[in-house]
Design a protein around this motif. Structure first.
Motif, PDB file in Angstrom:
ATOM      1  N   ARG A  29       0.831  -1.213   0.000  1.00  0.00           N
ATOM      2  CA  ARG A  29       0.000   0.000   0.000  1.00  0.00           C
ATOM      3  C   ARG A  29       0.860   1.255   0.000  1.00  0.00           C
ATOM      4  NH1 ARG A  29      -3.046  -2.984   3.729  1.00  0.00           N
ATOM      5  NH2 ARG A  29      -2.147  -1.818   5.478  1.00  0.00           N
ATOM      6  N   LEU A  30       1.912   1.224   0.789  1.00  0.00           N
ATOM      7  CA  LEU A  30       2.795   2.385   0.845  1.00  0.00           C
ATOM      8  C   LEU A  30       3.515   2.605  -0.471  1.00  0.00           C
ATOM      9  CD1 LEU A  30       4.051   4.684   2.425  1.00  0.00           C
ATOM     10  CD2 LEU A  30       5.683   3.064   3.408  1.00  0.00           C
ATOM     11  N   MET A  31       3.920   1.509  -1.110  1.00  0.00           N
ATOM     12  CA  MET A  31       4.567   1.606  -2.420  1.00  0.00           C
ATOM     13  C   MET A  31       3.721   2.384  -3.413  1.00  0.00           C
ATOM     14  SD  MET A  31       6.078  -2.139  -3.399  1.00  0.00           S
ATOM     15  CE  MET A  31       6.382  -1.590  -5.058  1.00  0.00           C
ATOM     16  N   ASN A  32       2.443   2.100  -3.402  1.00  0.00           N
ATOM     17  CA  ASN A  32       1.548   2.620  -4.424  1.00  0.00           C
ATOM     18  C   ASN A  32       0.775   3.857  -3.981  1.00  0.00           C
ATOM     19  OD1 ASN A  32       2.150   0.477  -6.277  1.00  0.00           O
ATOM     20  ND2 ASN A  32       0.909  -0.871  -5.002  1.00  0.00           N
ATOM     21  N   SER A  33       1.212   4.467  -2.905  1.00  0.00           N
ATOM     22  CA  SER A  33       0.510   5.629  -2.378  1.00  0.00           C
ATOM     23  C   SER A  33       1.338   6.891  -2.562  1.00  0.00           C
ATOM     24  CB  SER A  33       0.227   5.416  -0.884  1.00  0.00           C
ATOM     25  OG  SER A  33      -0.196   6.616  -0.285  1.00  0.00           O
ATOM     26  N   ASP A  34       0.652   8.003  -2.834  1.00  0.00           N
ATOM     27  CA  ASP A  34       1.330   9.289  -2.873  1.00  0.00           C
ATOM     28  C   ASP A  34       1.916   9.659  -1.514  1.00  0.00           C
ATOM     29  OD1 ASP A  34       1.005   9.874  -5.545  1.00  0.00           O
ATOM     30  OD2 ASP A  34      -0.911  10.897  -5.260  1.00  0.00           O
ATOM     31  N   ASP A  35       1.387   9.057  -0.450  1.00  0.00           N
ATOM     32  CA  ASP A  35       1.899   9.364   0.883  1.00  0.00           C
ATOM     33  C   ASP A  35       3.374   9.005   1.026  1.00  0.00           C
ATOM     34  OD1 ASP A  35      -0.396  10.454   1.924  1.00  0.00           O
ATOM     35  OD2 ASP A  35      -1.189   8.541   2.617  1.00  0.00           O
ATOM     36  N   ALA A  36       3.851   8.036   0.250  1.00  0.00           N
ATOM     37  CA  ALA A  36       5.263   7.655   0.331  1.00  0.00           C
ATOM     38  C   ALA A  36       6.174   8.810  -0.041  1.00  0.00           C
ATOM     39  CB  ALA A  36       5.531   6.452  -0.567  1.00  0.00           C
ATOM     40  N   LYS A  37       5.630   9.757  -0.793  1.00  0.00           N
ATOM     41  CA  LYS A  37       6.449  10.889  -1.227  1.00  0.00           C
ATOM     42  C   LYS A  37       6.757  11.841  -0.081  1.00  0.00           C
ATOM     43  CE  LYS A  37       4.426  10.514  -5.828  1.00  0.00           C
ATOM     44  NZ  LYS A  37       3.527  11.128  -6.837  1.00  0.00           N
ATOM     45  N   ALA A  38       6.113  11.649   1.047  1.00  0.00           N
ATOM     46  CA  ALA A  38       6.415  12.475   2.219  1.00  0.00           C
ATOM     47  C   ALA A  38       7.854  12.276   2.690  1.00  0.00           C
ATOM     48  CB  ALA A  38       5.453  12.140   3.359  1.00  0.00           C
ATOM     49  N   PHE A  39       8.483  11.185   2.277  1.00  0.00           N
ATOM     50  CA  PHE A  39       9.855  10.919   2.697  1.00  0.00           C
ATOM     51  C   PHE A  39      10.886  11.658   1.844  1.00  0.00           C
ATOM     52  CE2 PHE A  39       7.423   7.187   4.092  1.00  0.00           C
ATOM     53  CZ  PHE A  39       7.751   7.170   5.439  1.00  0.00           C
ATOM     54  N   ASP A  40      10.452  12.329   0.815  1.00  0.00           N
ATOM     55  CA  ASP A  40      11.369  13.047  -0.074  1.00  0.00           C
ATOM     56  C   ASP A  40      11.495  14.503   0.374  1.00  0.00           C
ATOM     57  OD1 ASP A  40      12.962  13.971  -2.074  1.00  0.00           O
ATOM     58  OD2 ASP A  40      11.391  13.969  -3.606  1.00  0.00           O
ATOM     59  N   LEU A  41      12.604  14.830   0.989  1.00  0.00           N
ATOM     60  CA  LEU A  41      12.803  16.166   1.533  1.00  0.00           C
ATOM     61  C   LEU A  41      13.235  17.178   0.487  1.00  0.00           C
ATOM     62  CD1 LEU A  41      14.569  15.296   4.910  1.00  0.00           C
ATOM     63  CD2 LEU A  41      12.135  15.486   4.409  1.00  0.00           C
ATOM     64  N   THR A  42      13.544  16.741  -0.719  1.00  0.00           N
ATOM     65  CA  THR A  42      13.956  17.689  -1.748  1.00  0.00           C
ATOM     66  C   THR A  42      12.806  18.576  -2.196  1.00  0.00           C
ATOM     67  OG1 THR A  42      13.550  16.104  -3.547  1.00  0.00           O
ATOM     68  CG2 THR A  42      15.759  16.128  -2.567  1.00  0.00           C
ATOM     69  N   ASP A  43      11.595  18.229  -1.818  1.00  0.00           N
ATOM     70  CA  ASP A  43      10.437  19.080  -2.112  1.00  0.00           C
ATOM     71  C   ASP A  43      10.453  20.366  -1.292  1.00  0.00           C
ATOM     72  OD1 ASP A  43       9.303  17.562  -4.018  1.00  0.00           O
ATOM     73  OD2 ASP A  43       7.768  16.655  -2.765  1.00  0.00           O
ATOM     74  N   GLU A  44      11.207  20.368  -0.193  1.00  0.00           N
ATOM     75  CA  GLU A  44      11.190  21.501   0.724  1.00  0.00           C
ATOM     76  C   GLU A  44      12.113  22.627   0.252  1.00  0.00           C
ATOM     77  OE1 GLU A  44       9.315  21.897   3.377  1.00  0.00           O
ATOM     78  OE2 GLU A  44       8.348  19.924   3.213  1.00  0.00           O
ATOM     79  N   PRO A  45      11.786  23.883   0.558  1.00  0.00           N
ATOM     80  CA  PRO A  45      12.669  25.001   0.212  1.00  0.00           C
ATOM     81  C   PRO A  45      14.047  24.840   0.848  1.00  0.00           C
ATOM     82  CG  PRO A  45      10.513  25.789   0.939  1.00  0.00           C
ATOM     83  CD  PRO A  45      10.552  24.326   1.230  1.00  0.00           C
ATOM     84  N   GLU A  46      15.070  25.190   0.099  1.00  0.00           N
ATOM     85  CA  GLU A  46      16.439  25.037   0.588  1.00  0.00           C
ATOM     86  C   GLU A  46      16.664  25.820   1.878  1.00  0.00           C
ATOM     87  OE1 GLU A  46      20.435  23.802   0.768  1.00  0.00           O
ATOM     88  OE2 GLU A  46      18.689  23.032  -0.340  1.00  0.00           O
ATOM     89  N   LYS A  47      16.091  27.002   1.964  1.00  0.00           N
ATOM     90  CA  LYS A  47      16.276  27.835   3.146  1.00  0.00           C
ATOM     91  C   LYS A  47      15.724  27.148   4.395  1.00  0.00           C
ATOM     92  CE  LYS A  47      15.476  32.534   4.890  1.00  0.00           C
ATOM     93  NZ  LYS A  47      14.883  33.862   4.589  1.00  0.00           N
ATOM     94  N   LEU A  48      14.580  26.469   4.250  1.00  0.00           N
ATOM     95  CA  LEU A  48      13.989  25.765   5.389  1.00  0.00           C
ATOM     96  C   LEU A  48      14.821  24.550   5.764  1.00  0.00           C
ATOM     97  CD1 LEU A  48      11.662  25.574   7.409  1.00  0.00           C
ATOM     98  CD2 LEU A  48      10.408  24.203   5.730  1.00  0.00           C
ATOM     99  N   ARG A  49      15.296  23.819   4.769  1.00  0.00           N
ATOM    100  CA  ARG A  49      16.136  22.653   5.051  1.00  0.00           C
ATOM    101  C   ARG A  49      17.394  23.071   5.816  1.00  0.00           C
ATOM    102  NH1 ARG A  49      17.081  18.172   0.601  1.00  0.00           N
ATOM    103  NH2 ARG A  49      17.423  17.022   2.538  1.00  0.00           N
TER     104      ARG A  49
END
Length: 447
Positions: free
Chosen positions: A252-272
């Protein structure tokens, strides 16, 4: 990978092949929920974040300083934003948010060994006897979980488990409620960084095997489910049923958009960068993303990625703690501000603790040793009446003189802050309800 005689595949052979290929996605991008809508939703669930300080943090150099005593050490104690509440000079962000923190200075336990202390603090139980108790992430995650979630109820980030593996497990609750480990390691300093300078926080076992595309993976899953339907029909209980449940959760996790929550590159560089280019800081950022997605319990460890085991400062205490405090302050302070900005802090309770404290007296190696007699923990966020210290230690820091509490009291207080009452129970396999904790909830620190 090819399968001989695919018309009649061996279940054992197929399961071995699937183990190499299943697991999830490498997260990239996600479709965020509107934080304002989540904050205003009357049906929103409570969340908990455990900030685990591997190695045992020194209370005397952080939240219970002794500036007028020879045990005080090198750091200055400074006034925070809360009248009368003073922290280390190396925790400025947390000091500015002290109105949201309740420091428990009267914690007293009896386990001064890393392994035994970890088990005690993480389960609330002494490390002995026939029962394998669940860690608080599993126990509380089960209480707060929703059955419809594709994400697990318990995620542990940057975990160092070598002291005691059982202290990080689901115990009698079984693997369904075990933590999903992200960037876990059993080797101090074992975390590598990517080309961007950030740690490689990977979800364990959630990448397809090399060369296995989505279409081929889908075919394997169909075969696996056919085999499982035949095998599990007569084995609903026990290991086979639990294994099937965990495996389906991974799919289920494989096929869910929720798995993308683990990708931190979506966050602004300044916040990271504000969180910090380290395992703990990026783990705190990931915790916020998971809380937004509805994960009820997230743990972030500070200790992984160090050349030693985090806060285990037997030597050169002050240089080590100054560095650790900066990492802690950036990660935790930014996390709280980020949660507050998104309307999530009021529904998220944060617990800061390790397996024990450290000696007030400084040893001949300029370090502090293991000390469970009188130490500190901190509660913050939702359900907590911040801006205060509860409990008091003696002038030299060697004993609790007021507001003495134990681990059962601490966990009961956490449970009540989360809206679970002070003694919620989980059911053992034998059908007996076992309380998560049976201590006295500290009403003075509850909002």
């Amino acid at each position: 990978m090819s399968f001989p005689n695919m018309n009649h595949p061996s279940r054992r052979r197929f399961m071995q092949s699937m183990a190499a290929g299943i697991g999830g996605v490498s997260a990239s991008g996600w479709f965020p929920r509107l934080a304002e809508a989540a904050a205003n939703d009357p049906k929103r669930r409570r969340h908990c974040i455990l900030l685990w300080m591997s190695g045992g943090p020194t209370q005397t150099d952080t939240f219970d300083m002794k500036p007028n005593h020879e045990n005080g050490g090198e750091f200055r104690e400074v006034q925070t934003s809360a009248p009368g509440l003073r922290f280390s000079e190396h925790l400025p962000k947390l000091g500015s948010m002290a109105d949201k923190l309740a420091v428990l200075r009267g914690l007293s336990t009896k386990e001064g060994d890393h392994g035994r202390g970890s088990y005690l603090m993480r389960t609330g139980q002494k490390p002995m006897g026939p029962v394998q108790y669940p860690c608080i992430g599993s126990a509380i995650g089960k209480q707060l979980a929703e059955d419809t979630m594709s994400l697990p109820s318990n995620v542990s980030i940057g975990t160092y488990r070598a002291f005691n593996q059982d202290a990080f497990g689901p115990g009698f609750l079984g693997p369904r409620f075990g933590p999903l480990f992200v960037g876990a390691t059993d080797v101090p300093g074992g975390m590598s960084n990517g080309e961007d300078g950030y740690p490689n926080l990977k979800v364990q076992y959630l990448d397809r095997a090399q060369g296995i595309d989505a279409e081929r993976m889908d075919k394997r899953l169909k075969i696996w489910r056919r085999l499982q339907s035949q095998f599990v029909t007569t084995r609903q209980a026990g290991a086979a049923g639990m294994h099937n449940e965990v495996y389906e959760g991974a799919v289920r996790l494989m096929n869910s958009d929720d798995a993308k929550a683990f990708d931190l590159t979506d966050e602004p560089e300044k916040l990271r960068e504000a969180y910090g280019k380290n395992v703990f800081g990026q783990g705190c950022l990931m915790a916020r993303r998971l809380i937004e997605r509805g994960v009820p319990f997230v743990e972030v460890s500070l200790g992984t990625g160090s050349t030693s085991v985090g806060w285990d400062t037997h030597t050169d205490n002050f240089n080590a703690v100054q560095n650790l405090s900066t990492i802690l302050d950036n990660g935790w302070g930014t996390l709280m501000q980020d949660l507050e900005d998104r309307g999530l802090l009021e529904s998220t309770t944060i617990l800061w603790m390790g397996e024990f404290g450290r000696t007030p007296a400084i040893n001949p190696s300029a370090g502090r040793d293991h000390f469970p007699n009188a130490w500190s923990s901190v509660l913050a966020g939702g359900g907590i009446a911040g801006g205060q210290a509860y409990g008091k230690t003696s002038e030299d820091g060697n004993e609790v003189v007021d507001g003495k509490i134990g681990v059962q009291d601490l966990i009961s207080t956490l449970c009540k802050a989360l809206g679970l009452g002070s003694a919620p129970s989980n059911m053992s396999p034998g059908g007996r309800p076992i309380p998560i904790a049976e201590g006295r909830a500290i009403e003075e620190v509850l909002a």
